[in-house]
Design an enzyme around this catalytic site. Structure first.
Site, PDB file in Angstrom:
ATOM      1  N   ASP A  16      60.362  56.915 142.191  1.00 48.52           N
ATOM      2  CA  ASP A  16      60.128  55.672 142.936  1.00 48.52           C
ATOM      3  C   ASP A  16      58.765  55.141 142.517  1.00 48.52           C
ATOM      4  O   ASP A  16      57.776  55.276 143.227  1.00 48.52           O
ATOM      5  CB  ASP A  16      60.176  55.980 144.441  1.00 48.52           C
ATOM      6  CG  ASP A  16      59.836  54.765 145.289  1.00 48.52           C
ATOM      7  OD1 ASP A  16      59.894  53.629 144.774  1.00 48.52           O
ATOM      8  OD2 ASP A  16      59.503  54.963 146.481  1.00 48.52           O
ATOM      9  N   SER A  17      58.739  54.529 141.349  1.00 47.64           N
ATOM     10  CA  SER A  17      57.460  54.153 140.741  1.00 47.64           C
ATOM     11  C   SER A  17      57.257  52.655 140.744  1.00 47.64           C
ATOM     12  O   SER A  17      58.183  51.879 141.009  1.00 47.64           O
ATOM     13  CB  SER A  17      57.423  54.638 139.299  1.00 47.64           C
ATOM     14  OG  SER A  17      58.329  53.897 138.513  1.00 47.64           O
ATOM     15  N   THR A  18      56.055  52.232 140.418  1.00 49.41           N
ATOM     16  CA  THR A  18      55.791  50.827 140.138  1.00 49.41           C
ATOM     17  C   THR A  18      56.339  50.504 138.749  1.00 49.41           C
ATOM     18  O   THR A  18      57.020  51.324 138.130  1.00 49.41           O
ATOM     19  CB  THR A  18      54.276  50.540 140.232  1.00 49.41           C
ATOM     20  OG1 THR A  18      53.591  51.498 139.428  1.00 49.41           O
ATOM     21  CG2 THR A  18      53.790  50.647 141.662  1.00 49.41           C
ATOM     22  N   ASP A  19      56.057  49.321 138.257  1.00 51.91           N
ATOM     23  CA  ASP A  19      56.666  48.852 137.010  1.00 51.91           C
ATOM     24  C   ASP A  19      56.029  49.520 135.788  1.00 51.91           C
ATOM     25  O   ASP A  19      54.924  50.041 135.852  1.00 51.91           O
ATOM     26  CB  ASP A  19      56.531  47.330 136.916  1.00 51.91           C
ATOM     27  CG  ASP A  19      57.416  46.627 137.944  1.00 51.91           C
ATOM     28  OD1 ASP A  19      58.298  47.288 138.505  1.00 51.91           O
ATOM     29  OD2 ASP A  19      57.195  45.429 138.174  1.00 51.91           O
TER      30      ASP A  19
ATOM     31  N   ASP B 266      49.287  63.475 139.463  1.00 50.46           N
ATOM     32  CA  ASP B 266      49.984  62.671 138.475  1.00 50.46           C
ATOM     33  C   ASP B 266      51.427  63.142 138.366  1.00 50.46           C
ATOM     34  O   ASP B 266      51.678  64.347 138.163  1.00 50.46           O
ATOM     35  CB  ASP B 266      49.269  62.812 137.121  1.00 50.46           C
ATOM     36  CG  ASP B 266      50.015  62.103 136.010  1.00 50.46           C
ATOM     37  OD1 ASP B 266      49.840  60.871 135.896  1.00 50.46           O
ATOM     38  OD2 ASP B 266      50.773  62.764 135.278  1.00 50.46           O
ATOM     39  N   GLY B 267      52.365  62.215 138.509  1.00 52.67           N
ATOM     40  CA  GLY B 267      53.783  62.578 138.539  1.00 52.67           C
ATOM     41  C   GLY B 267      54.242  63.279 137.279  1.00 52.67           C
ATOM     42  O   GLY B 267      54.975  64.271 137.340  1.00 52.67           O
TER      43      GLY B 267
ATOM     44  N   ASP C 293      54.522  55.030 149.617  1.00 49.68           N
ATOM     45  CA  ASP C 293      54.720  54.249 150.848  1.00 49.68           C
ATOM     46  C   ASP C 293      55.598  54.977 151.849  1.00 49.68           C
ATOM     47  O   ASP C 293      55.670  54.596 153.005  1.00 49.68           O
ATOM     48  CB  ASP C 293      55.264  52.856 150.525  1.00 49.68           C
ATOM     49  CG  ASP C 293      56.577  52.891 149.728  1.00 49.68           C
ATOM     50  OD1 ASP C 293      57.428  53.767 149.984  1.00 49.68           O
ATOM     51  OD2 ASP C 293      56.757  52.025 148.855  1.00 49.68           O
TER      52      ASP C 293
ATOM     53  N   GLU D 145      52.570  61.838 144.770  1.00 50.09           N
ATOM     54  CA  GLU D 145      52.019  60.482 144.634  1.00 50.09           C
ATOM     55  C   GLU D 145      50.617  60.598 144.031  1.00 50.09           C
ATOM     56  O   GLU D 145      49.796  61.381 144.478  1.00 50.09           O
ATOM     57  CB  GLU D 145      51.965  59.824 146.025  1.00 50.09           C
ATOM     58  CG  GLU D 145      51.097  58.584 146.147  1.00 50.09           C
ATOM     59  CD  GLU D 145      51.584  57.410 145.294  1.00 50.09           C
ATOM     60  OE1 GLU D 145      52.754  57.034 145.408  1.00 50.09           O
ATOM     61  OE2 GLU D 145      50.750  56.889 144.497  1.00 50.09           O
TER      62      GLU D 145
ATOM     63  N   GLN E 104      44.595  51.269 141.357  1.00 50.22           N
ATOM     64  CA  GLN E 104      45.254  49.966 141.472  1.00 50.22           C
ATOM     65  C   GLN E 104      44.709  49.190 142.673  1.00 50.22           C
ATOM     66  O   GLN E 104      44.030  49.727 143.533  1.00 50.22           O
ATOM     67  CB  GLN E 104      46.764  50.163 141.642  1.00 50.22           C
ATOM     68  CG  GLN E 104      47.129  51.020 142.859  1.00 50.22           C
ATOM     69  CD  GLN E 104      48.510  51.633 142.791  1.00 50.22           C
ATOM     70  OE1 GLN E 104      49.385  51.142 142.091  1.00 50.22           O
ATOM     71  NE2 GLN E 104      48.715  52.721 143.530  1.00 50.22           N
TER      72      GLN E 104
END
Lengths: 282, 282
Positions: free
Chosen positions: B156-159, B138-139, B87, B107, B32
């Site tokens: 706690d992931s991105t979209d 990979d989660g 983060d 993460e 990303q």
């Protein structure tokens, strides 16, 4: 294509934006600039002096929370005064109650009423309710002439740095106290709790109201089209605690109204102030 | 001066904006685009693939609400897995609890960890806690290899339209169920409740979790830097109802932590779903 920017605060460094499909109305009244935009995703949007008042999509949060908590807290609200509120959004919520006898709407700027009649009939149709009296008048002056008249006064004003500045001053709250009956409730918009620049304002509102009213409570609720997406109002009550009613009492009052956001659960959860917000008042 | 736009949804017609004082970091990792901006009013801001993850000013809402409700609901949380969360914002909240024995942070993108080490030491200092294990993995794959291991799993992931898509699918929730102990709790971000385009996602999350877990509840909270300013997470619990604890139990657990938002009042008020949000799940 026009992009409308709503700045979060006076630094003008961040905020919200809306691409505008069409500007439907632009007018400089005696008091303010009035604009109506058609947005792509949020329906119609009313803007006064560059400040978003509501979008069709989001208005329920603000208008319901300014209207219904006080109606539910008061045991028998019959006579209500709205100060400001010329878009008729709050009025359209109040006329839903059969037990209300009279609603006085005191708006300083007749052009806002006309805009509502032209663009927001879903709000302004409520003006034709027989119980509604419209006064085109300065809210402070009108309120000061009223003594022991109202069960509830709702201050639905623009921000304190606008023509509404007199509605955020100590003697306004005092006049409101005397215009209310002995068990009256005052509701006033109290800006976003998350912006530092309103901290002093909120403390001032709280301390002024607390010197007169028995109960002073803030309510917090989402309002996506206002800065930070979060907003507050203050409830000041002479006799009734906003916590001292049952969920069933609320259900009974609102069950026929088809409200979209406010209900007996939201009533209590929005009254909850975490220590974060308590700190804002120190 | 650069202006950063955070669009609300895929129509790109509205959203938030931030004027950028300085772009501190720009890197395209294997997974990303990673950017760190210095904003004028919100401190540092982390952006992944053009989506704001947090600002320093606003991060407390998201990070506290992803961390503390589950810790308070669980009677004795010892072993915790964070999926994503590079983060280290959630991690920095968890290490505050002395009674936690181990925290695994899984993460996928090591560069996010490195960015946190470089720019957000107030979060990443928690990595040096002896109880913390870091997995760059990979989660979904990692989680699938774990059985009956964790008291709490926090996603706690991105979209869902990003690299995190596998974390929003039915079999992910199933694997999470088996990775949890018999009284485990899953917490996952569940997008904003006020955007129509996430309605189907939310229904899918709810029905998938409900088929495995005894209690499935959404929590709602302000998050000014996310679209609409309002966000949600889902709590799925095998044994403990999120309502079945006292305010004193919460107070006792968090009293020494100096949290800024979450407390025993917020716990219950954010669990309250009005009929507006219940309708979102139909």
């Amino acid at each position: 294509m026009k992009r409308f920017y709503q700045y979060s605060d006076s630094t003008n460094k961040d905020g919200n934006f809306y691409d505008i499909e069409e500007e439907l109305f632009y007018f400089k009244s005696k008091y303010q600039k009035i604009e109506v935009f058609k947005t792509f995703n949020h329906g119609l949007m009313l803007v006064l002096d560059d400040i978003v008042q509501f979008t069709e999509k989001d208005e329920v949060f603000y208008h319901e929370m300014m209207s219904h908590p006080a109606i539910c807290i008061h045991k028998s609200p019959k006579n209500i005064l709205i100060v400001g509120g010329g878009d008729c959004g709050v009025l359209s919520n109040l006329v839903k109650y059969n037990f209300i006898d009279s609603i006085t709407l005191c708006e300083i700027d007749e052009q806002v009423i006309n805009v509502s009649k032209n663009f927001f009939p879903f709000f302004s149709d409520s003006l034709s309710d027989k119980r509604v009296s419209l006064k085109i008048n300065d809210g402070f002056a009108y309120l000061s002439s009223q003594k022991n008249m109202y069960d509830i006064i709702i201050v639905d004003s623009t921000d304190p740095e606008t023509i509404a500045s007199s509605l955020f001053k100590g003697n306004f709250y005092e006049e409101a106290f005397y215009a209310l009956k002995e068990d009256g409730i005052l509701v006033a918009q109290a800006e976003t709790p998350l912006l530092a620049e309103y901290k002093e304002l909120r403390k001032m509102i709280f301390s002024n109201l607390k010197s007169k009213f028995k109960y002073v409570n803030f309510i917090f609720f989402p309002m996506p089209c206002y800065p930070t997406g979060y907003f507050s109002a203050v409830l000041a009550s002479k006799r009734y605690s906003p916590f001292d009613l049952s969920k069933d009492e609320i259900k009974n009052k609102i069950s026929q109204l088809n409200l979209k956001y406010y209900d007996e659960q939201i009533h209590f959860s929005t009254l909850t102030i975490s220590h974060m917000f308590e700190n804002l008042l120190k």
